[in-house]
Write an enzyme that holds these catalytic residues in place. Structure first.
Site, PDB file in Angstrom:
ATOM      1  N   CYS A 277       1.002  -1.171   0.129  1.00 49.65           N
ATOM      2  CA  CYS A 277       0.009  -0.175   0.012  1.00 49.65           C
ATOM      3  C   CYS A 277       0.475   1.196   0.188  1.00 49.65           C
ATOM      4  O   CYS A 277       0.632   2.201  -0.853  1.00 49.65           O
ATOM      5  CB  CYS A 277      -1.064   0.150   1.010  1.00 49.65           C
ATOM      6  SG  CYS A 277      -1.254  -1.613   2.031  1.00 49.65           S
ATOM      7  N   ARG A 306       6.339 -11.663   5.291  1.00 51.79           N
ATOM      8  CA  ARG A 306       5.754 -11.549   6.426  1.00 51.79           C
ATOM      9  C   ARG A 306       6.252 -12.347   7.568  1.00 51.79           C
ATOM     10  O   ARG A 306       6.736 -13.572   7.211  1.00 51.79           O
ATOM     11  CB  ARG A 306       4.259 -11.639   6.680  1.00 51.79           C
ATOM     12  CG  ARG A 306       3.561 -10.544   5.822  1.00 51.79           C
ATOM     13  CD  ARG A 306       2.235 -10.501   6.014  1.00 51.79           C
ATOM     14  NE  ARG A 306       1.452  -9.472   4.819  1.00 51.79           N
ATOM     15  CZ  ARG A 306       0.129  -9.462   4.658  1.00 51.79           C
ATOM     16  NH1 ARG A 306      -0.720 -10.326   4.884  1.00 51.79           N
ATOM     17  NH2 ARG A 306       0.074  -8.439   3.878  1.00 51.79           N
ATOM     18  N   GLN A 324       1.316 -11.074  -3.813  1.00 54.92           N
ATOM     19  CA  GLN A 324      -0.095 -10.715  -3.616  1.00 54.92           C
ATOM     20  C   GLN A 324      -0.531 -10.487  -5.244  1.00 54.92           C
ATOM     21  O   GLN A 324       0.168  -9.740  -5.933  1.00 54.92           O
ATOM     22  CB  GLN A 324      -0.362  -9.249  -2.740  1.00 54.92           C
ATOM     23  CG  GLN A 324      -0.464  -9.774  -1.279  1.00 54.92           C
ATOM     24  CD  GLN A 324      -1.088  -8.593  -0.504  1.00 54.92           C
ATOM     25  OE1 GLN A 324      -1.981  -7.974  -0.969  1.00 54.92           O
ATOM     26  NE2 GLN A 324      -0.389  -8.302   0.393  1.00 54.92           N
ATOM     27  N   ASP A 326      -2.377  -7.869  -5.990  1.00 60.90           N
ATOM     28  CA  ASP A 326      -2.672  -6.770  -5.200  1.00 60.90           C
ATOM     29  C   ASP A 326      -3.500  -5.458  -5.925  1.00 60.90           C
ATOM     30  O   ASP A 326      -2.779  -5.522  -7.151  1.00 60.90           O
ATOM     31  CB  ASP A 326      -1.516  -6.140  -4.119  1.00 60.90           C
ATOM     32  CG  ASP A 326      -2.120  -5.333  -3.159  1.00 60.90           C
ATOM     33  OD1 ASP A 326      -3.276  -5.157  -2.905  1.00 60.90           O
ATOM     34  OD2 ASP A 326      -1.118  -4.827  -2.329  1.00 60.90           O
ATOM     35  N   HIS A 328      -4.758  -1.314  -5.304  1.00 60.68           N
ATOM     36  CA  HIS A 328      -5.206  -0.065  -4.527  1.00 60.68           C
ATOM     37  C   HIS A 328      -6.185   0.823  -5.369  1.00 60.68           C
ATOM     38  O   HIS A 328      -5.651   1.043  -6.378  1.00 60.68           O
ATOM     39  CB  HIS A 328      -4.214   0.620  -3.696  1.00 60.68           C
ATOM     40  CG  HIS A 328      -3.385  -0.451  -2.735  1.00 60.68           C
ATOM     41  ND1 HIS A 328      -2.200  -0.986  -3.101  1.00 60.68           N
ATOM     42  CD2 HIS A 328      -3.834  -0.603  -1.482  1.00 60.68           C
ATOM     43  CE1 HIS A 328      -1.935  -1.731  -1.890  1.00 60.68           C
ATOM     44  NE2 HIS A 328      -2.762  -1.556  -1.090  1.00 60.68           N
ATOM     45  N   LYS A 412     -14.343  -4.300   6.254  1.00 58.31           N
ATOM     46  CA  LYS A 412     -13.881  -5.228   4.763  1.00 58.31           C
ATOM     47  C   LYS A 412     -14.512  -6.291   4.821  1.00 58.31           C
ATOM     48  O   LYS A 412     -15.378  -6.737   5.542  1.00 58.31           O
ATOM     49  CB  LYS A 412     -12.363  -5.465   5.235  1.00 58.31           C
ATOM     50  CG  LYS A 412     -12.186  -6.346   6.565  1.00 58.31           C
ATOM     51  CD  LYS A 412     -10.787  -6.821   6.643  1.00 58.31           C
ATOM     52  CE  LYS A 412     -10.601  -7.839   7.976  1.00 58.31           C
ATOM     53  NZ  LYS A 412      -9.409  -8.421   8.177  1.00 58.31           N
ATOM     54  N   HIS A 458      -8.254  -1.486  -0.561  1.00 53.84           N
ATOM     55  CA  HIS A 458      -7.208  -2.466  -0.808  1.00 53.84           C
ATOM     56  C   HIS A 458      -7.940  -3.762  -1.408  1.00 53.84           C
ATOM     57  O   HIS A 458      -8.967  -3.986  -0.523  1.00 53.84           O
ATOM     58  CB  HIS A 458      -6.495  -2.908   0.478  1.00 53.84           C
ATOM     59  CG  HIS A 458      -6.092  -1.751   1.267  1.00 53.84           C
ATOM     60  ND1 HIS A 458      -4.763  -1.337   1.535  1.00 53.84           N
ATOM     61  CD2 HIS A 458      -6.633  -0.628   1.910  1.00 53.84           C
ATOM     62  CE1 HIS A 458      -4.428  -0.205   2.321  1.00 53.84           C
ATOM     63  NE2 HIS A 458      -5.637   0.188   2.563  1.00 53.84           N
TER      64      HIS A 458
HETATM   65  C1  TSB Z   1      -4.993  -6.317  -0.229  1.00 55.95           C
HETATM   66  N1  TSB Z   1      -2.773  -4.103   1.941  1.00 55.95           N
HETATM   67  C2  TSB Z   1      -3.875  -5.388   1.593  1.00 55.95           C
HETATM   68  C3  TSB Z   1      -3.822  -5.541   0.026  1.00 55.95           C
HETATM   69  O1  TSB Z   1      -4.057  -4.319  -0.432  1.00 55.95           O
HETATM   70  C4  TSB Z   1      -3.406  -6.550   2.480  1.00 55.95           C
HETATM   71  O2  TSB Z   1      -2.091  -6.757   2.368  1.00 55.95           O
HETATM   72  N2  TSB Z   1      -4.339  -7.368   2.945  1.00 55.95           N
HETATM   73  S1  TSB Z   1      -4.182  -8.857   3.880  1.00 55.95           S
HETATM   74  O3  TSB Z   1      -3.107  -8.634   4.707  1.00 55.95           O
HETATM   75  O4  TSB Z   1      -5.117  -9.280   4.012  1.00 55.95           O
HETATM   76  O5  TSB Z   1      -3.060  -9.816   2.706  1.00 55.95           O
HETATM   77  C5  TSB Z   1      -3.730 -10.068   1.462  1.00 55.95           C
HETATM   78  C6  TSB Z   1      -3.995 -11.593   1.095  1.00 55.95           C
HETATM   79  O6  TSB Z   1      -2.929 -12.190   1.300  1.00 55.95           O
HETATM   80  C7  TSB Z   1      -4.797 -12.171   2.321  1.00 55.95           C
HETATM   81  O7  TSB Z   1      -6.269 -11.794   1.977  1.00 55.95           O
HETATM   82  C8  TSB Z   1      -4.504 -13.829   1.963  1.00 55.95           C
HETATM   83  O8  TSB Z   1      -5.241 -14.341   1.179  1.00 55.95           O
HETATM   84  C9  TSB Z   1      -3.165 -13.690   1.597  1.00 55.95           C
HETATM   85  N3  TSB Z   1      -2.178 -13.950   2.672  1.00 55.95           N
HETATM   86  C10 TSB Z   1      -1.771 -13.204   3.987  1.00 55.95           C
HETATM   87  N4  TSB Z   1      -0.880 -13.699   4.564  1.00 55.95           N
HETATM   88  C11 TSB Z   1      -0.407 -14.915   4.036  1.00 55.95           C
HETATM   89  C12 TSB Z   1       0.470 -15.773   4.132  1.00 55.95           C
HETATM   90  N5  TSB Z   1       1.388 -15.730   5.104  1.00 55.95           N
HETATM   91  N6  TSB Z   1       0.735 -16.619   3.179  1.00 55.95           N
HETATM   92  C13 TSB Z   1       0.082 -16.724   1.856  1.00 55.95           C
HETATM   93  N7  TSB Z   1      -0.787 -15.724   1.780  1.00 55.95           N
HETATM   94  C14 TSB Z   1      -1.255 -14.960   2.569  1.00 55.95           C
HETATM   95 ZN    ZN Z   2      -3.159  -2.580   0.717  1.00 54.47          ZN
END
Ligand code: TSB
Ligand code: ZN
Length: 586
Positions: A277, A306, A324, A326, A328, A412, A458
Site C-alpha cells: 500500500c 511477513r 499478492q 494486489d 489499491h 472489509k 485495498h
Molecule cells: C489487499 N494491503 C492489503 C492488500 O492491499 C493486504 O495486504 N491485505 S492482507 O493482509 O489481507 O493480505 C492479502 C491476502 O494475502 C490475504 O487475503 C490472504 O489471502 C493472503 N495472505 C496473507 N498472509 C499470507 C501468508 N502468510 N501466506 C500466503 N498468503 C497470505
Molecule cells: Zn493494501
C-alpha cells in the site's frame, strides 16, 4: 466433516476422551504432566510435558492400546469440588495445574475435578459417567506445541484424537481424513513437482518448480487480462521500503511484529515490505488528480515478506515470502459503493471460472461501542457500512457479519475457504481505508475546485498466488483444468521404433501451436507408460500406433476415462484450443 464442537453430546464425549488419553499417558509415562486438553472442531487434543521424551508413531499405538484397556475396565467418572486452596494443595507438585488454578477468576469459589480409577484431572466438565462409554476413538497424530503457544516457552507434546458414539461415524471420519490427506496440496505439490522447500532458503520460503511456475504464470496472465479490461494500471515497485515509509503508513507502529527486522544499508534503514500500500500511495501522489480521473486503480503482482510463526507456515498456503495479486483503488467517497460492487463482481466472476463453490463471505464491521479501536469518523463508518451491505444485497450474495472485526481504518469483506487440512483461511479480500490516504496527504481536486482526500480500497482477488495455488491444487485434487495443467498432452508411441518419428512430429505440431505437450518414447511397456500418464493426471494422452501413423490420425484418451477417440491432429488441436479458451472445468 462433522463439527464436533457444535454437537454438545460429541463435545462431552471428546472431552472425556481427552482425560482417558491423559490417564493412559500417565500409566505409561508416570512423570508426565498435563497442560490443557480442549475439544476442537475435529476432536480433541492434549498438551503434555513428557520431559525429554519425544513421541513416535509406536508410542501413539501403545497409548491407544492402554486407552482401550482402561475403557474396558469400566471405571466410573466422578466429579468433586474443591476450594481454590484445596486445589492448590492437591496439585502443589504440578506447575501446570498451579498455573491454571492461580489464573482462575476470584469469583470461581469452587474448582471441579474429575476422577476415574487412579487418575484425577482438573476440569470444568461435563463428562460421560463411565469410561466404558468411550469406545470408538482414535489417536490421529502428534506434534510439538510450545507451552501457551509462546516460542520462548518449553515445547510440549500435543496428541490429537477423536471420539464418536459409534464405529460407523468414527470410520467415516477416518475415511474423510484419509481423503483430505490425499488432497493436501503439500502431498500433491511434491508428487507433481509443483514447489519445494529447502532449509538453506528458509522456512516458509517455497521455491516454485517449473510445473508450479507454469500454473502460476497462467494465473498471472488470467487475472492481468481481467484487471486490464477493468481499467487497472499495473506497476512494479521494490520489495523493500525504508523504515520511514512504514512509519508514515503506520505499519511500523501497528504491524511491526509481522515484519522482518530492519536492515541498514549505508545511512538508510530498510525493511522487507509486508504490504504494498505505501508504495502505491506514493505512485498516486506522483501526479495531480482531478475527480474526473477517479477511480485510479493501481495493481501489482507484488512480493511481500511477513513474519509468520514457524509452527504456522504451511506449504504454499501460509508462507513468509508471498506474492499478492494486489491493487489499491483510489475513489471519491461517492464512488465507494460502485467500486466495491465491481470488486465483488470480479471475485464472483473468478470463482465461477475456477468452479469454486465452497466459500463464505465475511463482512467485518466495527463495534460502534468501541471508540478506541476504530478510526473516529462516525459518519464515514455508517455510510460505508451501509453501502457495503447494500452492494452485497444487490448482488444477492450470502454473507455473515463479524461485528468488531473491522480493521482500525475501515470495514472489509473477506472470502473464507476451508483447506483440506487445518482451519479456514482468507482468500480474497477487499478493505476500505479512510486513513492511509490522509497519512500520505493524498488529494484530488473535486467538482468545486477544492482539494479532497480520496478513499482507498485495498483488494486482492486471489489473495496471494501462493495461497490461491494451494487452494486450487486441493479443489482439483491435482487434476487441473487443461488451461492450467503444466503438461496438457502426453504423446505416447505404442512402439518407439515404429512410431517414434510420427510421435515426435505430433509433439512438435502441438508445441508449435502453443500446447504444452510431452513425449514419452521411453523403452518401457505401453501399459506402464499409460499408467504413469494416468497418475501424473495429464488431461490428454495420445496413443499412436501403426494405424494412426498410416492414416495420419491420432487417438486420444481423456484423463480418468478408458475409451479412446480417433481424429485428425487438426481437429484435436481445435478441440483443445476451444477447451483452453473457455477454461472448461473438468
Ligand atoms: C489487499 N494491503 C492489503 C492488500 O492491499 C493486504 O495486504 N491485505 S492482507 O493482509 O489481507 O493480505 C492479502 C491476502 O494475502 C490475504 O487475503 C490472504 O489471502 C493472503 N495472505 C496473507 N498472509 C499470507 C501468508 N502468510 N501466506 C500466503 N498468503 C497470505
Ligand atoms: Zn493494501
Amino acid at each position: 466433516m462433522i463439527n464436533i464442537k457444535e454437537n454438545e453430546q460429541l463435545n462431552i464425549l471428546n472431552h472425556s476422551c481427552a482425560h482417558l488419553l491423559a490417564q493412559a499417558v500417565k500409566h505409561l509415562y508416570p512423570n508426565a504432566m498435563f497442560w490443557v486438553g480442549p475439544v476442537i472442531e475435529e476432536g480433541f487434543y492434549y498438551d503434555i510435558d513428557l520431559g525429554e521424551k519425544t513421541l513416535t508413531e509406536e508410542d501413539l499405538a501403545k497409548i491407544e492400546k492402554e486407552m482401550k484397556k482402561i475403557s474396558k475396565d469400566g471405571k466410573k467418572i466422578v466429579r468433586h469440588e474443591l476450594t481454590k486452596e484445596e486445589a492448590l494443595e492437591k496439585f502443589k507438585d504440578d506447575p501446570y495445574k498451579i498455573d491454571l488454578i492461580s489464573r482462575m477468576n476470584e469469583d470461581e469459589t469452587t474448582i471441579s475435578c474429575y476422577s476415574q480409577g487412579d487418575f484425577t484431572d482438573l476440569c470444568r466438565g461435563p463428562h460421560v459417567d463411565n469410561v466404558k462409554l468411550l469406545k470408538h476413538f482414535k489417536l490421529i497424530k502428534f506434534s510439538g506445541a510450545y507451552w501457551k503457544g509462546d516460542a520462548k516457552n518449553k515445547m510440549l507434546q500435543r496428541i490429537y484424537g477423536v471420539c464418536y458414539e459409534n464405529e460407523e461415524d468414527l470410520l467415516n471420519h477416518l475415511q474423510e481424513l484419509e481423503e483430505a490427506k490425499e488432497r493436501d496440496h503439500r502431498k500433491i505439490g511434491k508428487e507433481q513437482e509443483l514447489y519445494m522447500n529447502h532449509e538453506l532458503v528458509g522456512a516458509g520460503m517455497p521455491l516454485w518448480l517449473p510445473n508450479g511456475a507454469l500454473i502460476r504464470k497462467q494465473l498471472e496472465n488470467y487475472i492481468y487480462e481481467k484487471e486490464q479490461k477493468l481499467g487497472y494500471e499495473h506497476v512494479y515497485t521494490p520489495c523493500v521500503g525504508t523504515v520511514n515509509l512504514y512509519k508514515t503508513s503506520g505499519h511500523w507502529d501497528h504491524y511491526k511484529e509481522n515484519m522482518f527486522p530492519m536492515m541498514k544499508v549505508d545511512e538508510e534503514e530498510f525493511v522487507l515490505r509486508p504490504m504494498n500500500c505505501p508504495h502505491h500511495m506514493l505512485i498516486f501522489k506522483n501526479k495531480m488528480h482531478s475527480y474526473r480521473d477517479l477511480p485510479v486503480r493501481i495493481g501489482e503482482f507484488a512480493t511481500d515478506f511477513r513474519y509468520e510463526a514457524s509452527g504456522a507456515v504451511k506449504g504454499l498456503e501460509r508462507v513468509r515470502c508471498m506474492c499478492q495479486n494486489d491493487a489499491h483503488l483510489f475513489v471519491t467517497p461517492e464512488q465507494i459503493g460502485e467500486e466495491f460492487k465491481k470488486v465483488v463482481s470480479l471475485i464472483l466472476d473468478v470463482y465461477h471460472d475456477f468452479g469454486i463453490k465452497n466459500y463464505k463471505f465475511r463482512l467485518s464491521l466495527r463495534d460502534p461501542e468501541d471508540k478506541e479501536k476504530y478510526f473516529d469518523d462516525d459518519k464515514m463508518w455508517n455510510e460505508a457500512e451501509t453501502k457495503l451491505r447494500e452492494v452485497l444485497n444487490d448482488l444477492g450474495v450470502e454473507y455473515f457479519e463479524a461485528i468488531g472485526e473491522a480493521a482500525f481504518y475501515g470495514p472489509k469483506l473477506d472470502v473464507e475457504v476451508k483447506p483440506a487440512v487445518g482451519p479456514e483461511v482468507t482468500l480474497s479480500t477487499c478493505q476500505l481505508d479512510f486513513l492511509l490516504p490522509r497519512r500520505f496527504d493524498l488529494s484530488y481536486i473535486n467538482k468545486n475546485g477544492e482539494k479532497e482526500t480520496p478513499v482507498v480500497l485495498h483488494r486482492a482477488i486471489f489473495g496471494t498466488f501462493d495461497r490461491f495455488t494451494a487452494f486450487i491444487i486441493e479443489e482439483t485434487k491435482g487434476r487441473f483444468p487443461t488451461w492450467l495443467s503444466p503438461v496438457q498432452v502426453k504423446v505416447i508411441p505404442v512402439n518407439s521404433t515404429f512410431q517414434g518419428d510420427y510421435a515426435k512430429q505430433i509433439k512438435e505440431y502441438l508445441t508449435e501451436n502453443n500446447i504444452r505437450a510431452d513425449l514419452d518414447d521411453r523403452d518401457e511397456k505401453l501399459g506402464y507408460r499409460l499408467r504413469e500418464a494416468q497418475t501424473s493426471k495429464v488431461p490428454y494422452t495420445l496413443i499412436l500406433g501403426d494405424s494412426e501413423k498410416e492414416n495420419q490420425t491420432i487417438s486420444y484418451r481423456l484423463h480418468g476415462q478408458k475409451e479412446t477417440t480417433t481424429t485428425t491432429k487438426e481437429d484435436f488441436l481445435k478441440m483443445l484450443k476451444e477447451e483452453i479458451d473457455k477454461k472448461t472445468i473438468r
